[in-house]
Design an enzyme around this catalytic site. Structure first.
Site, PDB file in Angstrom:
ATOM      1  N   LYS A   1      47.756  32.235  34.809  1.00 39.43           N
ATOM      2  CA  LYS A   1      46.628  31.031  35.248  1.00 39.43           C
ATOM      3  C   LYS A   1      47.177  29.647  35.437  1.00 39.43           C
ATOM      4  O   LYS A   1      46.755  28.894  36.403  1.00 39.43           O
ATOM      5  CB  LYS A   1      45.640  30.695  34.005  1.00 39.43           C
TER       6      LYS A   1
ATOM      7  N   GLU B   1      36.176  24.989  33.769  1.00 33.41           N
ATOM      8  CA  GLU B   1      35.180  25.905  32.738  1.00 33.41           C
ATOM      9  C   GLU B   1      36.316  26.742  32.042  1.00 33.41           C
ATOM     10  O   GLU B   1      37.528  26.985  32.754  1.00 33.41           O
ATOM     11  CB  GLU B   1      34.289  26.801  33.770  1.00 33.41           C
TER      12      GLU B   1
ATOM     13  N   SER C   1      49.275  40.401  33.266  1.00 30.66           N
ATOM     14  CA  SER C   1      48.796  39.144  33.464  1.00 30.66           C
ATOM     15  C   SER C   1      48.862  38.088  32.576  1.00 30.66           C
ATOM     16  O   SER C   1      48.844  37.006  32.573  1.00 30.66           O
ATOM     17  CB  SER C   1      47.083  39.349  34.021  1.00 30.66           C
TER      18      SER C   1
HETATM   19  C1  LIG Z   1      41.967  35.082  32.565  1.00 26.51           C
HETATM   20  C2  LIG Z   1      42.722  36.226  32.404  1.00 26.51           C
HETATM   21  C3  LIG Z   1      42.514  37.522  33.133  1.00 26.51           C
HETATM   22  C4  LIG Z   1      41.369  37.504  33.980  1.00 26.51           C
HETATM   23  O1  LIG Z   1      41.059  36.727  35.353  1.00 26.51           O
HETATM   24  P1  LIG Z   1      41.382  37.004  36.607  1.00 26.51           P
HETATM   25  O2  LIG Z   1      40.812  35.886  37.405  1.00 26.51           O
HETATM   26  O3  LIG Z   1      40.739  38.253  37.040  1.00 26.51           O
HETATM   27  O4  LIG Z   1      43.004  37.287  36.897  1.00 26.51           O
HETATM   28  C5  LIG Z   1      43.369  38.516  33.173  1.00 26.51           C
HETATM   29  N1  LIG Z   1      44.369  38.320  32.237  1.00 26.51           N
HETATM   30  C6  LIG Z   1      44.519  37.270  31.444  1.00 26.51           C
HETATM   31  C7  LIG Z   1      45.794  37.380  30.826  1.00 26.51           C
HETATM   32  C8  LIG Z   1      43.880  36.228  31.725  1.00 26.51           C
HETATM   33  O5  LIG Z   1      43.776  35.100  30.766  1.00 26.51           O
END
Ligand SMILES: *Cc1c(COP(=O)(O)O)cnc(C)c1O
Length: 402
Positions: free
Chosen positions: A91, A113, A379
């Site tokens: 993020k 948000e 992610s």
């Molecule tokens: C917020 C988040 C997601 C999901 O958001 P996307 O916009 O679909 O990437 C996935 N993995 C993590 C670790 C997150 O913090």
């Protein structure tokens, strides 16, 4: 005419996207639409953005050859380690970029948000970095269940507003942020956290996250002698880490795209967040997308063990890619995600975010060619999810017996 998987000048991805906004926001959104590309393509922006990604976020993130998992699945698996970024997820790539955009546009106040709090923390972080005022809207339910992230945001100097409308979760927080923006259109910049919202946001966020696939290209070239994998795998909530992972490969038909959305208790259980499987076209938060809704168009609440995937819609770029058959989308249920999270932990020593564990679980659902080069984006890191993993260790089979 060749189909494009990117936004057209009106922000449409095939039948999805656009900018469905109240009149009062028209000027802000139009100002942003005119400003974002010239700013993002300027040498000054690029230099500042790249320097922050390198020295503050800690990029490039490693591309790690996961040997034990590779053996298990009969593939060559690389993990793109977004979990190693500052603040623990992808993020921050986006918030660093959007705050520079806000500054260049002369805005002084930032709103955002957040659901699980990851985007709120990433936004509060860059506001502290830039010395800017920060207000974060978060559903009251999430404020209670994600207490540590709330305290992190407050420690960073942000004001957290618990939202008490609707189900008091992410979707309601988005609505509240849009309402606030309507009240302060001239001085406020809304940092959107995923590839959603009215045009140009999905395009802005996808571009900010495209650093992920930009790095995968040269990292694979170094490691494999070719700059593309056979398959990319990512989890998908609003779609930003997935958009970043596939960005430079969407038009490359040699590369399969596998996405994992949150099945919750199962796509037919009534407790799911599998929006590509269950959604119908509708308009949510300024954009036409697949939305889980009742037959008379009321938004249905999303259910998943993973707070970051807990959204009843999914960004327009991914709606279009799925509709055109460019991506293969699997629904991964809570129990499968927990098991996969434990598997990665025990086999590679990496505790993934429960969101990312959905992508890991997809490995077991896809038929790969022997020795396929597969890049899976982790992610985020799982420190925030340790209690969730422990509370559900009965779902983790042998790995849960400790
Ligand atoms: C917020 C988040 C997601 C999901 O958001 P996307 O916009 O679909 O990437 C996935 N993995 C993590 C670790 C997150 O913090």
């Amino acid at each position: 005419m060749k189909d494009s998987f990117f936004a057209d000048e009106n922000g449409f991805y095939g039948d999805f996207g656009g900018a469905y906004i109240p009149e009062i926001l028209y000027k802000c959104v139009e100002d942003l639409r005119r400003a974002y590309l010239p700013i993002m393509e300027s040498d000054e922006f690029k230099a500042e953005y790249r320097a922050l990604l390198r020295d503050y976020v800690g990029r490039p993130s490693p591309l790690y050859h996961a040997r034990r998992m590779s053996d298990k699945y009969g593939i060559k698996l690389y993990l793109k380690r977004e979990d190693l970024n500052h603040t623990g997820a992808h993020k921050i790539n986006n918030t660093v970029g959007q705050i520079l955009l806000a500054r260049k546009m002369g805005k002084s106040r930032i709103i955002a948000e957040t659901g699980a709090g990851q985007h709120g923390v990433a936004t509060a972080t860059v506001c502290a970095l830039m010395g800017m005022e920060c207000e974060v809207f978060m559903g009251k339910t999430d404020v209670e269940r994600q207490h540590t992230n709330v305290e992190r945001m407050r420690m960073l100097g942000a004001k957290v507003h618990p939202v008490t409308t609707g189900n008091m979760t992410l979707s309601d927080a988005c609505s509240e942020a849009i309402r606030d923006w309507c009240c302060h259109p001239s001085d406020t910049f809304y940092i959107v956290g995923s590839t959603m919202g009215p045009h140009p946001y999905p395009d802005i966020v996808a571009r900010m996250q495209s650093i992920i696939s930009e790095e995968i290209k040269w990292q694979l070239q170094e490691k494999e002698g070719r700059d593309y994998p056979d398959c990319l795998v990512a989890c998908i909530g609003g779609g930003s880490n997935a958009a970043g992972t596939v960005y430079h490969y969407v038009d490359d038909s040699r590369v399969r795209i596998v996405l994992a959305e949150a099945g919750g208790s199962g796509i037919d259980s009534g407790r799911t967040a599998a929006t590509i499987h269950r959604g119908e076209p509708g308009i949510l938060h300024g954009s036409k997308m697949l939305v889980m809704q009742t037959s008379d168009g009321q938004i249905e609440e999303a259910f998943t063990i993973s707070a970051g995937l807990d959204y009843p819609g999914v960004g327009p770029m991914h709606c279009n890619m799925a509709a055109k058959g460019r991506s293969e989308v699997y629904a991964v249920n809570d129990d499968e995600a927990v098991l996969a999270g434990y598997e990665l932990t025990r086999m590679e020593g990496i505790i993934p975010a429960i969101e990312s564990a959905h992508a890991v679980a997809a490995l077991g659902k896809v038929t790969f060619g022997p020795g396929d080069v597969v890049v899976l984006t982790v992610s985020g890191r799982g420190d925030k999810d340790v209690e969730t993993y422990l509370a559900n260790k009965d779902m983790a089979g042998e790995y849960g017996k400790f």
